[in-house]
Design a protein around this motif. Sequence first.
Motif, PDB file in Angstrom:
ATOM      1  N   PRO A  45      34.639  12.198 -25.618  1.00 39.98           N
ATOM      2  CA  PRO A  45      33.187  12.120 -25.800  1.00 39.98           C
ATOM      3  C   PRO A  45      32.868  11.682 -27.235  1.00 39.98           C
ATOM      4  CG  PRO A  45      33.892  14.393 -25.784  1.00 39.98           C
ATOM      5  CD  PRO A  45      35.095  13.571 -25.430  1.00 39.98           C
ATOM      6  N   PRO A  46      31.700  11.134 -27.465  1.00 39.73           N
ATOM      7  CA  PRO A  46      31.344  10.719 -28.820  1.00 39.73           C
ATOM      8  C   PRO A  46      31.194  11.939 -29.729  1.00 39.73           C
ATOM      9  CG  PRO A  46      29.459  10.544 -27.373  1.00 39.73           C
ATOM     10  CD  PRO A  46      30.632  10.868 -26.514  1.00 39.73           C
ATOM     11  N   PRO A  47      31.316  11.735 -31.015  1.00 37.41           N
ATOM     12  CA  PRO A  47      31.176  12.887 -31.919  1.00 37.41           C
ATOM     13  C   PRO A  47      29.757  13.435 -31.856  1.00 37.41           C
ATOM     14  CG  PRO A  47      31.262  10.842 -33.158  1.00 37.41           C
ATOM     15  CD  PRO A  47      31.571  10.500 -31.735  1.00 37.41           C
ATOM     16  N   PRO A  48      29.594  14.713 -32.144  1.00 39.61           N
ATOM     17  CA  PRO A  48      28.246  15.303 -32.082  1.00 39.61           C
ATOM     18  C   PRO A  48      27.354  14.694 -33.164  1.00 39.61           C
ATOM     19  CG  PRO A  48      29.775  16.846 -33.065  1.00 39.61           C
ATOM     20  CD  PRO A  48      30.592  15.689 -32.566  1.00 39.61           C
ATOM     21  N   GLU A  49      26.064  14.741 -32.900  1.00 41.75           N
ATOM     22  CA  GLU A  49      25.120  14.215 -33.875  1.00 41.75           C
ATOM     23  C   GLU A  49      25.125  15.109 -35.115  1.00 41.75           C
ATOM     24  OE1 GLU A  49      21.223  13.374 -32.474  1.00 41.75           O
ATOM     25  OE2 GLU A  49      21.953  12.840 -30.476  1.00 41.75           O
ATOM     26  N   ARG A  50      24.953  14.481 -36.235  1.00 38.28           N
ATOM     27  CA  ARG A  50      24.976  15.204 -37.511  1.00 38.28           C
ATOM     28  C   ARG A  50      23.544  15.419 -37.990  1.00 38.28           C
ATOM     29  NH1 ARG A  50      30.246  16.469 -38.691  1.00 38.28           N
ATOM     30  NH2 ARG A  50      31.600  14.831 -37.987  1.00 38.28           N
ATOM     31  N   HIS A  51      23.340  16.559 -38.589  1.00 34.93           N
ATOM     32  CA  HIS A  51      22.037  16.841 -39.181  1.00 34.93           C
ATOM     33  C   HIS A  51      21.930  16.098 -40.506  1.00 34.93           C
ATOM     34  CE1 HIS A  51      21.016  20.022 -36.342  1.00 34.93           C
ATOM     35  NE2 HIS A  51      22.275  20.403 -36.424  1.00 34.93           N
ATOM     36  N   HIS A  52      20.736  15.659 -40.830  1.00 32.57           N
ATOM     37  CA  HIS A  52      20.526  14.977 -42.098  1.00 32.57           C
ATOM     38  C   HIS A  52      20.405  15.996 -43.215  1.00 32.57           C
ATOM     39  CE1 HIS A  52      19.985  10.840 -40.745  1.00 32.57           C
ATOM     40  NE2 HIS A  52      19.408  11.355 -39.660  1.00 32.57           N
ATOM     41  N   HIS A  53      21.090  15.714 -44.294  1.00 30.96           N
ATOM     42  CA  HIS A  53      20.949  16.522 -45.498  1.00 30.96           C
ATOM     43  C   HIS A  53      20.141  15.695 -46.479  1.00 30.96           C
ATOM     44  CE1 HIS A  53      23.762  19.567 -44.175  1.00 30.96           C
ATOM     45  NE2 HIS A  53      24.545  18.597 -43.749  1.00 30.96           N
ATOM     46  N   HIS A  54      19.161  16.316 -47.084  1.00 34.96           N
ATOM     47  CA  HIS A  54      18.275  15.588 -47.980  1.00 34.96           C
ATOM     48  C   HIS A  54      18.741  15.632 -49.430  1.00 34.96           C
ATOM     49  CE1 HIS A  54      15.484  14.818 -44.762  1.00 34.96           C
ATOM     50  NE2 HIS A  54      15.584  16.088 -44.407  1.00 34.96           N
ATOM     51  N   HIS A  55      19.900  16.178 -49.678  1.00 32.84           N
ATOM     52  CA  HIS A  55      20.505  16.194 -51.009  1.00 32.84           C
ATOM     53  C   HIS A  55      19.549  16.774 -52.051  1.00 32.84           C
ATOM     54  CE1 HIS A  55      23.763  13.983 -49.244  1.00 32.84           C
ATOM     55  NE2 HIS A  55      22.918  13.042 -48.841  1.00 32.84           N
ATOM     56  N   ASN A  56      19.075  17.975 -51.802  1.00 38.06           N
ATOM     57  CA  ASN A  56      18.183  18.656 -52.743  1.00 38.06           C
ATOM     58  C   ASN A  56      18.957  19.469 -53.774  1.00 38.06           C
ATOM     59  OD1 ASN A  56      15.931  17.641 -51.496  1.00 38.06           O
ATOM     60  ND2 ASN A  56      15.701  19.397 -50.140  1.00 38.06           N
ATOM     61  N   GLY A  57      20.273  19.395 -53.723  1.00 38.39           N
ATOM     62  CA  GLY A  57      21.085  20.170 -54.664  1.00 38.39           C
ATOM     63  C   GLY A  57      20.850  19.787 -56.101  1.00 38.39           C
ATOM     64  N   SER A  58      20.582  18.508 -56.360  1.00 39.46           N
ATOM     65  CA  SER A  58      20.353  18.090 -57.742  1.00 39.46           C
ATOM     66  C   SER A  58      19.058  18.694 -58.285  1.00 39.46           C
ATOM     67  CB  SER A  58      20.306  16.566 -57.842  1.00 39.46           C
ATOM     68  OG  SER A  58      19.261  16.054 -57.037  1.00 39.46           O
ATOM     69  N   ALA A  59      18.052  18.824 -57.444  1.00 40.22           N
ATOM     70  CA  ALA A  59      16.807  19.442 -57.896  1.00 40.22           C
ATOM     71  C   ALA A  59      17.021  20.924 -58.206  1.00 40.22           C
ATOM     72  CB  ALA A  59      15.724  19.282 -56.845  1.00 40.22           C
ATOM     73  N   ILE A  60      17.801  21.590 -57.391  1.00 41.31           N
ATOM     74  CA  ILE A  60      18.084  23.008 -57.625  1.00 41.31           C
ATOM     75  C   ILE A  60      18.908  23.173 -58.899  1.00 41.31           C
ATOM     76  CG2 ILE A  60      19.307  25.019 -56.721  1.00 41.31           C
ATOM     77  CD1 ILE A  60      18.514  24.015 -53.913  1.00 41.31           C
ATOM     78  N   ALA A  61      19.918  22.329 -59.063  1.00 37.21           N
ATOM     79  CA  ALA A  61      20.749  22.408 -60.267  1.00 37.21           C
ATOM     80  C   ALA A  61      19.923  22.104 -61.514  1.00 37.21           C
ATOM     81  CB  ALA A  61      21.919  21.443 -60.165  1.00 37.21           C
ATOM     82  N   GLY A  62      19.009  21.156 -61.412  1.00 43.84           N
ATOM     83  CA  GLY A  62      18.143  20.847 -62.547  1.00 43.84           C
ATOM     84  C   GLY A  62      17.253  22.013 -62.910  1.00 43.84           C
TER      85      GLY A  62
END
Length: 116
Positions: A45-62
């Motif tokens: 079967p095809p791989p499961p769909e992936r959730h989108h990550h919005h890459h907010n880690g840089s804002a948190i680290a900042g």
Amino acid sequence: MVKKTILSVFLVATFASSALTPGSVVQAQQFDDPPPYRHEDWRDPPPPERHHHHHNGSAIAGGVAAGLIGGIIGGAIANGGAYEPPPPPPRCWYESRPVQNEYDDGWHNERMRVCE
């Protein structure tokens, strides 16, 4: 008095900037289940769909870095920012000095520590 005023201005500015920062947009996404596979289908079967990550880690680290740097600067201002080294230790030496006897009112020499 001035230290407390400057520190309170920094605290008010920090809380005001965090309160006025706009929140990010929340997106609701629907993830459907994959279609059912027939048992005679021999392919993987095809791989499961992936959730989108919005890459907010840089804002948190900042934000964390800004808080740490602000705390360091605020602490330096609150402490006056100046470092006073400890006074130098006194210079001391030993000398032989005359001391009066307690019993016979005579004198004898004792080695004593003398400091400036």
